[in-house]
Each structure stands twice: as C-alpha cells, then as structure tokens.
Design a protein around this motif. Structure first.
Motif, PDB file in Angstrom:
ATOM      1  N   TRP A 171     -33.378 -22.265  29.492  1.00  0.00           N
ATOM      2  CA  TRP A 171     -32.302 -23.123  28.998  1.00  0.00           C
ATOM      3  C   TRP A 171     -31.592 -23.667  30.238  1.00  0.00           C
ATOM      4  CZ3 TRP A 171     -33.919 -18.743  26.572  1.00  0.00           C
ATOM      5  CH2 TRP A 171     -34.118 -18.779  25.185  1.00  0.00           C
ATOM      6  N   ASN A 172     -31.748 -24.952  30.510  1.00  0.00           N
ATOM      7  CA  ASN A 172     -31.190 -25.515  31.734  1.00  0.00           C
ATOM      8  C   ASN A 172     -29.667 -25.606  31.649  1.00  0.00           C
ATOM      9  OD1 ASN A 172     -31.322 -26.533  34.327  1.00  0.00           O
ATOM     10  ND2 ASN A 172     -32.778 -28.150  33.806  1.00  0.00           N
ATOM     11  N   TYR A 173     -29.053 -25.764  32.815  1.00  0.00           N
ATOM     12  CA  TYR A 173     -27.597 -25.884  32.875  1.00  0.00           C
ATOM     13  C   TYR A 173     -27.157 -27.112  32.095  1.00  0.00           C
ATOM     14  CZ  TYR A 173     -22.927 -25.494  34.837  1.00  0.00           C
ATOM     15  OH  TYR A 173     -21.576 -25.336  34.987  1.00  0.00           O
ATOM     16  N   ASN A 174     -26.101 -26.960  31.287  1.00  0.00           N
ATOM     17  CA  ASN A 174     -25.718 -28.082  30.422  1.00  0.00           C
ATOM     18  C   ASN A 174     -24.213 -28.171  30.199  1.00  0.00           C
ATOM     19  OD1 ASN A 174     -25.856 -25.674  28.781  1.00  0.00           O
ATOM     20  ND2 ASN A 174     -25.706 -26.968  26.966  1.00  0.00           N
ATOM     21  N   GLN A 175     -23.442 -27.961  31.236  1.00  0.00           N
ATOM     22  CA  GLN A 175     -21.983 -28.039  31.117  1.00  0.00           C
ATOM     23  C   GLN A 175     -21.531 -29.459  30.796  1.00  0.00           C
ATOM     24  OE1 GLN A 175     -19.946 -26.583  34.543  1.00  0.00           O
ATOM     25  NE2 GLN A 175     -17.906 -27.170  33.817  1.00  0.00           N
ATOM     26  N   ASP A 176     -20.483 -29.570  29.977  1.00  0.00           N
ATOM     27  CA  ASP A 176     -19.921 -30.879  29.643  1.00  0.00           C
ATOM     28  C   ASP A 176     -19.600 -31.677  30.906  1.00  0.00           C
ATOM     29  OD1 ASP A 176     -20.032 -30.362  26.951  1.00  0.00           O
ATOM     30  OD2 ASP A 176     -17.943 -29.731  26.773  1.00  0.00           O
ATOM     31  N   GLY A 177     -20.121 -32.884  30.976  1.00  0.00           N
ATOM     32  CA  GLY A 177     -19.803 -33.778  32.084  1.00  0.00           C
ATOM     33  C   GLY A 177     -20.454 -33.423  33.405  1.00  0.00           C
ATOM     34  N   SER A 178     -21.385 -32.460  33.420  1.00  0.00           N
ATOM     35  CA  SER A 178     -22.015 -32.043  34.683  1.00  0.00           C
ATOM     36  C   SER A 178     -23.531 -31.971  34.533  1.00  0.00           C
ATOM     37  CB  SER A 178     -21.456 -30.691  35.139  1.00  0.00           C
ATOM     38  OG  SER A 178     -20.068 -30.759  35.334  1.00  0.00           O
ATOM     39  N   GLY A 179     -24.134 -33.027  34.054  1.00  0.00           N
ATOM     40  CA  GLY A 179     -25.563 -33.032  33.772  1.00  0.00           C
ATOM     41  C   GLY A 179     -26.457 -32.939  34.986  1.00  0.00           C
ATOM     42  N   GLY A 180     -25.942 -33.238  36.176  1.00  0.00           N
ATOM     43  CA  GLY A 180     -26.782 -33.240  37.361  1.00  0.00           C
ATOM     44  C   GLY A 180     -26.903 -31.897  38.053  1.00  0.00           C
ATOM     45  N   ARG A 181     -26.399 -30.821  37.432  1.00  0.00           N
ATOM     46  CA  ARG A 181     -26.376 -29.527  38.103  1.00  0.00           C
ATOM     47  C   ARG A 181     -27.505 -28.584  37.676  1.00  0.00           C
ATOM     48  NH1 ARG A 181     -19.958 -27.806  38.385  1.00  0.00           N
ATOM     49  NH2 ARG A 181     -19.339 -29.400  39.920  1.00  0.00           N
ATOM     50  N   GLY A 182     -28.321 -28.980  36.760  1.00  0.00           N
ATOM     51  CA  GLY A 182     -29.400 -28.108  36.312  1.00  0.00           C
ATOM     52  C   GLY A 182     -30.553 -28.057  37.296  1.00  0.00           C
ATOM     53  N   TYR A 183     -31.462 -27.112  37.062  1.00  0.00           N
ATOM     54  CA  TYR A 183     -32.690 -27.045  37.868  1.00  0.00           C
ATOM     55  C   TYR A 183     -33.529 -28.292  37.614  1.00  0.00           C
ATOM     56  CZ  TYR A 183     -33.265 -22.660  40.426  1.00  0.00           C
ATOM     57  OH  TYR A 183     -33.196 -21.654  41.363  1.00  0.00           O
ATOM     58  N   LEU A 184     -34.247 -28.735  38.632  1.00  0.00           N
ATOM     59  CA  LEU A 184     -35.098 -29.911  38.502  1.00  0.00           C
ATOM     60  C   LEU A 184     -36.512 -29.602  39.012  1.00  0.00           C
ATOM     61  CD1 LEU A 184     -35.385 -32.895  37.754  1.00  0.00           C
ATOM     62  CD2 LEU A 184     -34.566 -33.487  40.045  1.00  0.00           C
ATOM     63  N   ASN A 185     -36.680 -29.497  40.320  1.00  0.00           N
ATOM     64  CA  ASN A 185     -37.975 -29.155  40.918  1.00  0.00           C
ATOM     65  C   ASN A 185     -37.852 -27.811  41.638  1.00  0.00           C
ATOM     66  OD1 ASN A 185     -39.194 -31.719  40.224  1.00  0.00           O
ATOM     67  ND2 ASN A 185     -37.930 -32.611  41.836  1.00  0.00           N
ATOM     68  N   PHE A 186     -38.785 -26.903  41.350  1.00  0.00           N
ATOM     69  CA  PHE A 186     -38.679 -25.569  41.930  1.00  0.00           C
ATOM     70  C   PHE A 186     -40.041 -24.904  41.994  1.00  0.00           C
ATOM     71  CE2 PHE A 186     -38.208 -25.361  37.401  1.00  0.00           C
ATOM     72  CZ  PHE A 186     -38.820 -24.193  36.985  1.00  0.00           C
ATOM     73  N   ASP A 187     -40.149 -23.891  42.846  1.00  0.00           N
ATOM     74  CA  ASP A 187     -41.350 -23.077  42.954  1.00  0.00           C
ATOM     75  C   ASP A 187     -41.107 -21.738  42.267  1.00  0.00           C
ATOM     76  OD1 ASP A 187     -42.470 -25.096  44.478  1.00  0.00           O
ATOM     77  OD2 ASP A 187     -42.044 -24.112  46.396  1.00  0.00           O
ATOM     78  N   ILE A 188     -42.173 -21.146  41.738  1.00  0.00           N
ATOM     79  CA  ILE A 188     -42.074 -19.853  41.074  1.00  0.00           C
ATOM     80  C   ILE A 188     -42.788 -18.807  41.924  1.00  0.00           C
ATOM     81  CG2 ILE A 188     -42.623 -18.513  39.013  1.00  0.00           C
ATOM     82  CD1 ILE A 188     -42.599 -21.115  37.423  1.00  0.00           C
ATOM     83  N   TYR A 189     -42.058 -17.767  42.303  1.00  0.00           N
ATOM     84  CA  TYR A 189     -42.605 -16.643  43.060  1.00  0.00           C
ATOM     85  C   TYR A 189     -42.562 -15.390  42.190  1.00  0.00           C
ATOM     86  CZ  TYR A 189     -42.337 -19.290  47.472  1.00  0.00           C
ATOM     87  OH  TYR A 189     -42.519 -20.212  48.470  1.00  0.00           O
ATOM     88  N   VAL A 190     -43.481 -14.481  42.426  1.00  0.00           N
ATOM     89  CA  VAL A 190     -43.512 -13.233  41.654  1.00  0.00           C
ATOM     90  C   VAL A 190     -43.719 -12.051  42.593  1.00  0.00           C
ATOM     91  CG1 VAL A 190     -44.377 -14.314  39.542  1.00  0.00           C
ATOM     92  CG2 VAL A 190     -46.001 -13.450  41.243  1.00  0.00           C
ATOM     93  N   GLY A 191     -43.408 -10.855  42.082  1.00  0.00           N
ATOM     94  CA  GLY A 191     -43.615  -9.634  42.842  1.00  0.00           C
ATOM     95  C   GLY A 191     -43.789  -8.456  41.909  1.00  0.00           C
ATOM     96  N   GLY A 192     -44.538  -7.457  42.359  1.00  0.00           N
ATOM     97  CA  GLY A 192     -44.706  -6.238  41.597  1.00  0.00           C
ATOM     98  C   GLY A 192     -43.518  -5.320  41.786  1.00  0.00           C
ATOM     99  N   SER A 193     -43.655  -4.070  41.370  1.00  0.00           N
ATOM    100  CA  SER A 193     -42.542  -3.126  41.416  1.00  0.00           C
ATOM    101  C   SER A 193     -42.036  -2.866  42.829  1.00  0.00           C
ATOM    102  CB  SER A 193     -42.963  -1.811  40.769  1.00  0.00           C
ATOM    103  OG  SER A 193     -44.084  -1.248  41.436  1.00  0.00           O
TER     104      SER A 193
END
Length: 216
Positions: free
Chosen positions: A110-132
């Motif tokens: 669920w992207n960031y969606n504050q009233d009047g602040s539409g430009g603050r959500g995630y746009l382009n990103f990389d996904i990293y993972v790790g084990g325990s």
C-alpha cells in the motif's frame, strides 16, 4: 487370467481416487498473507511517521487482509516517511523481518497516500533478501521494481509486486528514484507466502505408496 484382471481393475479403482485426492489436497487454494514481525528503516522523518506503521495495520479498513484499503488522512500514526539529502530519494530503505525463513512469491504494498502529498510514495526500487543470518538483507533479488505513486486524498488498495524467493526472513526495499522528491514513504506492506503441501496430501501419498508396495 480373468481373476488377475479383475483384481488389477479393483486395485486401479482404489489407487486412482487416492492419488487424485493426494494431488488436489496439495494444491494451494489462496495466498498465505504474512504480516512481518518487525521492521526498520534508514530514517524516520518525524514522530508519528515511524516504520512500524507499515506493519501494524493502522489505517487499513481490514487489518491482515490483502483486499483491504488504506485511508489517506493526515498520515500521522498510519504511515512511514523517511528523507535523504539526495533530491530523488536514492538510498532510502526499509527492511522487514518475517520472523522465520519462508518461501515468498510476492508482496502486497500500500503506497504512501497522505492528503496533498502524492509525490512521497515509493516509485523505483530494488528488492534485497536475506536468510536468518542476514538481517541486512544483502542479496539482490529484483532490480528495478516499480509501483504507482498515489495521488493522496482517497483510500488506496494494495499493489502486488510478484517475485520468487526461497528461505527468506528479511526483505529490503531500497529506493533508487523518487522523481525529484527526497521524502519517501509507504503505508502498509504484507508478503505472500508460497503454501506448503498439506498434511492431508502427504498422508494420501503415503497411503498410495503402501498400496503399491503391497501389489509387489
């Protein structure tokens, strides 16, 4: 010969339903939605905009449900925000702890969606993972993921980002570009776990193996 054929037919009639049952019992009939047990972010902009808001269900109309919507409002207490000195938000990250290792096939975001602040959500990103043993999530899984930024002002639904990862406990979203905004945030995040074969399916396959052994 006739007696042998009759016995063989009877065995087939017994085996086929059991095999079909074992196979269908192991098929997933819906995603297993996972709520992370912990979260940390590179920065938190201000009090009320902590990373914990992305996993506590605040702002969702049905916590724990991937079909829920997230309300906009002021954002405080229901969303996470962070900032960087980089004008495009490069380097911002948030890391989720699933509590134990598991196999995943995607994330509900669920992207960031504050009233009047539409430009603050995630746009382009990389996904990293790790084990325990890798809480920093240092293994690059997906480069160049992208989701839609919300305009703000109305409830939003989750966007599903599909990926495949095995034996994962930590997942990190690393921002690579947020347009010209150095403030980056998210409202809520859940993960989709690959269902494991059910106990019923394993029992069915065990029974099938026993029958085949008796035939020998």
């Amino acid at each position: 010969t006739i007696d042998y054929i009759m016995k063989l037919n009877q065995q087939i009639k017994t085996i086929l339903p059991l095999a079909a049952f074992a196979l269908t019992a192991g098929i997933s009939h819906g995603a297993v939605v996972i709520t992370p047990t912990g979260v940390m972010a590179s920065t938190e902009l201000a009090a009320g905009y902590e990373a914990i808001n992305t996993i506590n269900g605040n702002g969702l109309n049905a916590p724990g449900d991937e079909t829920a919507t997230h309300g906009a409002g002021s954002g405080s207490g229901t969303m996470w925000l962070g900032s960087t000195s980089e004008g495009s938000g490069i380097g911002m990250f948030i890391t989720f702890d699933l509590g134990s290792e598991m196999d995943l096939d995607g994330a509900y975001i669920w992207n960031y969606n504050q009233d009047g602040s539409g430009g603050r959500g995630y746009l382009n990103f990389d996904i990293y993972v790790g084990g325990s043993g890798d809480s920093a999530a240092t293994t690059l899984l997906v480069a160049g993921s992208s989701i839609v930024r919300e305009a703000g002002g109305s409830p939003v639904s989750a966007q599903f980002e599909a990926f495949s990862a095995s034996d994962v406990q930590y997942v990190k979203f690393l921002s690579q570009s947020n347009g010209s905004n150095n403030i980056v945030g998210l409202s809520e995040v859940r993960f989709s776990q690959v269902p494991e074969p059910t106990t019923t399916a394993l029992l069915g396959l065990g029974g099938l193996a026993l029958i085949l052994r008796r035939r020998k």
